[in-house]
Write a protein that holds these residues in place. Structure first.
Motif, PDB file in Angstrom:
ATOM      1  N   TYR A 122      -4.668   9.332 -10.777  1.00  0.00           N
ATOM      2  CA  TYR A 122      -3.936   8.161 -10.284  1.00  0.00           C
ATOM      3  C   TYR A 122      -4.566   7.636  -8.987  1.00  0.00           C
ATOM      4  CZ  TYR A 122      -0.550   5.154  -8.073  1.00  0.00           C
ATOM      5  OH  TYR A 122       0.027   4.078  -7.440  1.00  0.00           O
ATOM      6  N   TYR A 123      -4.836   8.545  -8.061  1.00  0.00           N
ATOM      7  CA  TYR A 123      -5.388   8.070  -6.775  1.00  0.00           C
ATOM      8  C   TYR A 123      -6.818   7.554  -6.923  1.00  0.00           C
ATOM      9  CZ  TYR A 123      -1.118   9.532  -4.593  1.00  0.00           C
ATOM     10  OH  TYR A 123       0.209   9.622  -4.254  1.00  0.00           O
ATOM     11  N   PHE A 124      -7.534   8.106  -7.920  1.00  0.00           N
ATOM     12  CA  PHE A 124      -8.863   7.564  -8.220  1.00  0.00           C
ATOM     13  C   PHE A 124      -8.736   6.116  -8.724  1.00  0.00           C
ATOM     14  CE2 PHE A 124     -12.060   6.925 -11.688  1.00  0.00           C
ATOM     15  CZ  PHE A 124     -13.157   6.711 -10.871  1.00  0.00           C
ATOM     16  N   VAL A 125      -7.789   5.904  -9.651  1.00  0.00           N
ATOM     17  CA  VAL A 125      -7.574   4.551 -10.203  1.00  0.00           C
ATOM     18  C   VAL A 125      -7.100   3.609  -9.099  1.00  0.00           C
ATOM     19  CG1 VAL A 125      -6.222   3.164 -11.840  1.00  0.00           C
ATOM     20  CG2 VAL A 125      -7.118   5.384 -12.537  1.00  0.00           C
ATOM     21  N   LEU A 126      -6.220   4.118  -8.230  1.00  0.00           N
ATOM     22  CA  LEU A 126      -5.751   3.293  -7.106  1.00  0.00           C
ATOM     23  C   LEU A 126      -6.931   2.892  -6.215  1.00  0.00           C
ATOM     24  CD1 LEU A 126      -3.457   2.028  -5.455  1.00  0.00           C
ATOM     25  CD2 LEU A 126      -3.111   4.243  -4.346  1.00  0.00           C
ATOM     26  N   GLY A 127      -7.828   3.858  -5.983  1.00  0.00           N
ATOM     27  CA  GLY A 127      -9.024   3.566  -5.176  1.00  0.00           C
ATOM     28  C   GLY A 127      -9.889   2.493  -5.815  1.00  0.00           C
ATOM     29  N   VAL A 128     -10.100   2.629  -7.137  1.00  0.00           N
ATOM     30  CA  VAL A 128     -10.900   1.627  -7.870  1.00  0.00           C
ATOM     31  C   VAL A 128     -10.236   0.252  -7.770  1.00  0.00           C
ATOM     32  CG1 VAL A 128     -11.646   0.894 -10.182  1.00  0.00           C
ATOM     33  CG2 VAL A 128     -11.937   3.275  -9.475  1.00  0.00           C
ATOM     34  N   PHE A 129      -8.907   0.237  -7.949  1.00  0.00           N
ATOM     35  CA  PHE A 129      -8.158  -1.024  -7.873  1.00  0.00           C
ATOM     36  C   PHE A 129      -8.329  -1.670  -6.495  1.00  0.00           C
ATOM     37  CE2 PHE A 129      -4.160  -3.051  -6.487  1.00  0.00           C
ATOM     38  CZ  PHE A 129      -4.113  -4.120  -7.375  1.00  0.00           C
ATOM     39  N   LEU A 130      -8.185  -0.856  -5.453  1.00  0.00           N
ATOM     40  CA  LEU A 130      -8.297  -1.405  -4.088  1.00  0.00           C
ATOM     41  C   LEU A 130      -9.708  -1.910  -3.811  1.00  0.00           C
ATOM     42  CD1 LEU A 130      -6.108   1.145  -2.097  1.00  0.00           C
ATOM     43  CD2 LEU A 130      -5.515  -1.200  -2.733  1.00  0.00           C
ATOM     44  N   ILE A 131     -10.705  -1.158  -4.285  1.00  0.00           N
ATOM     45  CA  ILE A 131     -12.098  -1.615  -4.103  1.00  0.00           C
ATOM     46  C   ILE A 131     -12.293  -2.968  -4.806  1.00  0.00           C
ATOM     47  CG2 ILE A 131     -14.509  -1.151  -4.772  1.00  0.00           C
ATOM     48  CD1 ILE A 131     -13.852   1.856  -4.257  1.00  0.00           C
ATOM     49  N   LEU A 166       0.828  -1.209   0.000  1.00  0.00           N
ATOM     50  CA  LEU A 166       0.000   0.000   0.000  1.00  0.00           C
ATOM     51  C   LEU A 166       0.860   1.256   0.000  1.00  0.00           C
ATOM     52  CD1 LEU A 166      -3.071  -0.599   2.347  1.00  0.00           C
ATOM     53  CD2 LEU A 166      -3.083   0.169  -0.015  1.00  0.00           C
ATOM     54  N   VAL A 167       1.880   1.266   0.850  1.00  0.00           N
ATOM     55  CA  VAL A 167       2.779   2.424   0.932  1.00  0.00           C
ATOM     56  C   VAL A 167       3.464   2.639  -0.426  1.00  0.00           C
ATOM     57  CG1 VAL A 167       4.899   3.308   2.010  1.00  0.00           C
ATOM     58  CG2 VAL A 167       3.139   2.220   3.421  1.00  0.00           C
ATOM     59  N   LEU A 168       3.924   1.533  -1.031  1.00  0.00           N
ATOM     60  CA  LEU A 168       4.593   1.645  -2.331  1.00  0.00           C
ATOM     61  C   LEU A 168       3.650   2.206  -3.392  1.00  0.00           C
ATOM     62  CD1 LEU A 168       6.682  -1.680  -2.482  1.00  0.00           C
ATOM     63  CD2 LEU A 168       7.534   0.647  -2.135  1.00  0.00           C
ATOM     64  N   LEU A 169       2.402   1.756  -3.365  1.00  0.00           N
ATOM     65  CA  LEU A 169       1.436   2.243  -4.360  1.00  0.00           C
ATOM     66  C   LEU A 169       1.126   3.723  -4.156  1.00  0.00           C
ATOM     67  CD1 LEU A 169      -1.094  -0.750  -4.561  1.00  0.00           C
ATOM     68  CD2 LEU A 169       0.368   0.097  -6.392  1.00  0.00           C
ATOM     69  N   ILE A 170       1.109   4.139  -2.886  1.00  0.00           N
ATOM     70  CA  ILE A 170       0.794   5.546  -2.602  1.00  0.00           C
ATOM     71  C   ILE A 170       1.932   6.470  -3.069  1.00  0.00           C
ATOM     72  CG2 ILE A 170       0.476   7.198  -0.692  1.00  0.00           C
ATOM     73  CD1 ILE A 170      -1.146   4.906   0.714  1.00  0.00           C
ATOM     74  N   VAL A 171       3.171   6.025  -2.856  1.00  0.00           N
ATOM     75  CA  VAL A 171       4.302   6.901  -3.224  1.00  0.00           C
ATOM     76  C   VAL A 171       4.796   6.647  -4.659  1.00  0.00           C
ATOM     77  CG1 VAL A 171       5.060   7.094  -0.824  1.00  0.00           C
ATOM     78  CG2 VAL A 171       6.093   5.343  -2.289  1.00  0.00           C
ATOM     79  N   ALA A 172       4.281   5.637  -5.319  1.00  0.00           N
ATOM     80  CA  ALA A 172       4.777   5.255  -6.655  1.00  0.00           C
ATOM     81  C   ALA A 172       4.790   6.400  -7.667  1.00  0.00           C
ATOM     82  CB  ALA A 172       3.973   4.074  -7.190  1.00  0.00           C
ATOM     83  N   PRO A 173       3.749   7.289  -7.709  1.00  0.00           N
ATOM     84  CA  PRO A 173       3.767   8.359  -8.725  1.00  0.00           C
ATOM     85  C   PRO A 173       4.956   9.310  -8.591  1.00  0.00           C
ATOM     86  CG  PRO A 173       1.631   8.238  -7.638  1.00  0.00           C
ATOM     87  CD  PRO A 173       2.523   7.324  -6.894  1.00  0.00           C
ATOM     88  N   LEU A 174       5.609   9.296  -7.419  1.00  0.00           N
ATOM     89  CA  LEU A 174       6.786  10.145  -7.242  1.00  0.00           C
ATOM     90  C   LEU A 174       7.975   9.595  -8.026  1.00  0.00           C
ATOM     91  CD1 LEU A 174       6.551  10.736  -3.366  1.00  0.00           C
ATOM     92  CD2 LEU A 174       5.824  12.295  -5.183  1.00  0.00           C
ATOM     93  N   PHE A 175       7.932   8.306  -8.341  1.00  0.00           N
ATOM     94  CA  PHE A 175       9.089   7.664  -8.979  1.00  0.00           C
ATOM     95  C   PHE A 175       8.801   7.150 -10.390  1.00  0.00           C
ATOM     96  CE2 PHE A 175       9.276   7.047  -4.375  1.00  0.00           C
ATOM     97  CZ  PHE A 175      10.479   7.673  -4.077  1.00  0.00           C
ATOM     98  N   PHE A 176       7.543   6.906 -10.701  1.00  0.00           N
ATOM     99  CA  PHE A 176       7.208   6.333 -12.005  1.00  0.00           C
ATOM    100  C   PHE A 176       6.192   7.213 -12.733  1.00  0.00           C
ATOM    101  CE2 PHE A 176       8.441   2.700  -9.373  1.00  0.00           C
ATOM    102  CZ  PHE A 176       9.394   2.101 -10.192  1.00  0.00           C
ATOM    103  N   TYR A 177       6.137   7.007 -14.051  1.00  0.00           N
ATOM    104  CA  TYR A 177       5.192   7.745 -14.887  1.00  0.00           C
ATOM    105  C   TYR A 177       3.760   7.325 -14.508  1.00  0.00           C
ATOM    106  CZ  TYR A 177       3.160   9.318 -19.345  1.00  0.00           C
ATOM    107  OH  TYR A 177       2.410   9.924 -20.314  1.00  0.00           O
ATOM    108  N   PRO A 178       2.925   8.272 -14.074  1.00  0.00           N
ATOM    109  CA  PRO A 178       1.587   7.900 -13.552  1.00  0.00           C
ATOM    110  C   PRO A 178       0.712   7.147 -14.551  1.00  0.00           C
ATOM    111  CG  PRO A 178       2.108  10.164 -12.996  1.00  0.00           C
ATOM    112  CD  PRO A 178       3.190   9.718 -13.912  1.00  0.00           C
TER     113      PRO A 178
END
Lengths: 332, 247
Positions: free
Chosen positions: A173-182, A31-43
């Motif tokens: 990105y965080y919307f997509v992350l939310g959908v993925f987690l749901i 979860l932590v990696l997914l939250i900070v991932a946009p800082l390191f990778f192309y969203p």
């Protein structure tokens, strides 16, 4: 004999507790990696990866937990992409409603395809799903609302609940992350539920499940529709990420790709398909500009996996000494 | 009479596996179906439980014609079977095997929104069944790890979990040690007090011990019927199945 069995049972219970702790630890780190991932990778790359990971997990719900190999899951993924794109662009609904339209459309398609296919097994089931998927492909090619080979272009991302502007890449990105987690929570709940237990028993011994009074076809159909709806969730979200829906997503190649992702990651494991999707999408992304055709690379990876890692990446890890020590047990 | 078959026949192409079989199974009685290998005993079982569709004849369960009823519905009507080769869910624990059987009668089989822990309410019932068949120490073991005989016992526990009106047991003693045979015979005798039991069994001492009625099959046809003593004295049976010496 009984003493040995009792000791085995106790050891198994202990391993199960260890597995729960390990899962919780990996979940937290993930979860932590997914939250900070946009800082390191192309969203956009990350969003594509999340959509395909959810698609593969939805497919795995059917193959890994019911034992049904569908060769037509692109219908639900691509179909939902069209439905969502059409709803958002033509009806001007908010993105969450658009995705809901995609999910419901995919579920309806799943109900129709499942109704015709579910009573067949093995290669016959796979061929019926492939045939129906090809029919849907030609429908999409001919139908007016899909705009043929052009597809639906310039799909607006809109405002989430009318408030959050999804044209902002970080918000999207965080919307997509939310959908993925749901989606993942729904899959996790589904397989760890009374219904999921019946599915497992059908996969283990279908004849015995019938003799216990379970209407096996209905349970399989339920799993098929749920898998289709979740594939639709992934497809609808992808349409908003890339702002288009095209024939690529309903083609048989897409159905093959999701099988590849699931096999690479590990059939019947909750997180295996995520890794499989990650591997395939990463290869596609980073080899896209290479002169070397990416399909050959993925083909070689697939062959190596089938020949050497038959349980898939995560499946082999679970079956390894380290995996067993951490309390995981792989089973098909 | 709870289960009856009239003129039951089954052909596979030119081969006639079961021919014109009439059977009457009564409440609170243990009925044995015996015969040499290939006599058609398991085929009759598959026909009665509707895992096979008869070529001709009719089957009645509790007054209802079930000749065209699917097997899962027949099971829900109260006719539950075990299999010749032990039928368990191999990668589930003993407890989970029994709970799966208990889920449907307890209305806990369709809820995909509830956690798996909601099945814990079945534990008391499952534990009682596990204890009845003597699998208490193996409660949390995975079914695949059990010996063949213990798997058969587990299968009986899952069958009993449905509280069937008619119990069909296909060679329940196969692969069991003498100790287990005694225990399972007692279980069958006990459960038969409140339901009908039809069993295929090769162990004739078990048949003579617990069965009220015996039907002998040979080449898909009924050769003899009656209580064990009557059947054992039948010259045709002695020749065909039991040998010419004392049965």
């Amino acid at each position: 004999m009984s003493d040995v069995m009792h000791t085995t049972s106790t050891a198994r219970t202990g391993r199960s507790a260890t597995a729960s702790r390990t899962y919780a630890a990996f979940l937290g780190i993930g979860l932590v990696l997914l939250i900070v991932a946009p800082l390191f990778f192309y969203p956009i790359f990350l969003m594509k990866l999340l959509c395909f990971a959810l698609f593969a997990c939805a497919f795995n719900l059917l193959l890994g937990y019911t034992g049904l190999l569908s060769f037509g899951h692109a219908t639900f993924f691509g179909g939902a992409a069209y439905f969502t794109a059409h709803a958002v662009k033509e009806w001007a609904v908010t993105p969450e409603i658009g995705i809901l339209v995609g999910v419901l459309g995919a579920a309806a398609l799943g109900l129709i395809m499942g109704f015709f296919a579910i009573r067949r097994q093995g290669i016959y089931f796979a061929m019926i799903t492939l045939a129906l998927a090809q029919m849907f492909f030609f429908f999409c090619l001919q139908a007016e609302f899909t705009h043929g080979e052009d597809g639906i272009q310039s799909v607006p991302r809109g405002h989430l609940f009318g408030l959050v502007d999804l044209n902002d890449t970080t918000s999207m990105y965080y919307f997509v992350l939310g959908v993925f987690l749901i989606g993942m929570i729904v899959i996790w709940r589904f397989i760890n539920s009374p219904f999921g237990m019946i599915l497992k028993s059908i996969r283990e011994n279908e004849q015995r499940a019938i003799s216990l009074g379970y209407s096996v076809a209905r349970y399989k159909l339920g799993a098929f529709v749920m898998s289709a709806a979740l594939a639709g969730l992934a497809g609808g979200t992808k349409a908003l990420v890339f702002q288009f829906a095209t024939l690529t997503d309903v083609g048989w190649q897409m159905s093959g790709e999701v099988i590849l992702m699931t096999l690479l990651g590990g059939i019947g494991t909750l997180i295996g398909p995520i890794f499989g999707a990650g591997l395939v999408v990463t290869l596609q992304n980073y080899l896209a500009t290479s002169q070397f055709p990416v399909t050959i690379i993925t083909g070689v990876v697939f062959m190596v996996c089938v020949l050497v890692f038959r349980r898939g990446i995560i499946g082999e890890f679970y079956a390894s000494r380290l995996g067993r020590r951490l309390g995981f047990e792989h089973r098909r | 009479m709870v289960l009856s078959a009239r003129g039951l026949s089954k052909s596979f192409g030119a081969f006639s596996a079961v021919r014109n079989v009439d059977l009457d199974i009564h409440h609170a009685r243990v009925h044995a179906l015996i015969g040499p290998n290939g006599a058609g005993k398991t085929t009759v079982f598959n026909l009665l439980t509707k895992f096979l569709q008869p070529t001709a004849g009719s089957i009645t369960l509790l007054g209802s014609d079930i000749t065209k009823t699917p097997p899962d519905k027949v099971a829900r009507m109260g006719l539950v079977r075990s299999f010749q080769i032990s039928a368990v869910f191999p990668h589930l624990s003993v407890l989970d095997n029994v709970r799966v059987a208990l889920q449907r009668p307890n209305g806990l089989s369709t809820q995909f929104w509830l956690p798996a822990s909601s099945l814990d309410r079945l534990n008391q019932q499952a534990d009682a069944l596990i204890e009845t068949v003597g699998l208490k120490r193996e409660r949390d073991a995975v079914a695949a790890d059990l010996s063949y005989g213990r798997k058969r016992v587990l299968e009986i526990a899952t069958t009993l979990a449905l509280d069937p009106k008619v119990l069909l047991l296909d060679e329940p003693m196969a692969g069991m040690g003498q100790e287990d045979i005694g225990a399972v015979s007692n279980i069958i005798r006990e459960v038969a007090k409140t339901r009908a039991v039809l069993m295929v069994e090769h162990n004739l001492s078990v048949v003579s011990d617990i069965c009220h009625q015996v039907t002998v099959l040979q080449r898909g046809e009924i050769l003899a019927e009656g209580d064990y003593e009557t059947v054992a004295k039948d010259e045709r049976v002695r020749l065909a199945y039991m040998g010419t010496e004392d049965a």
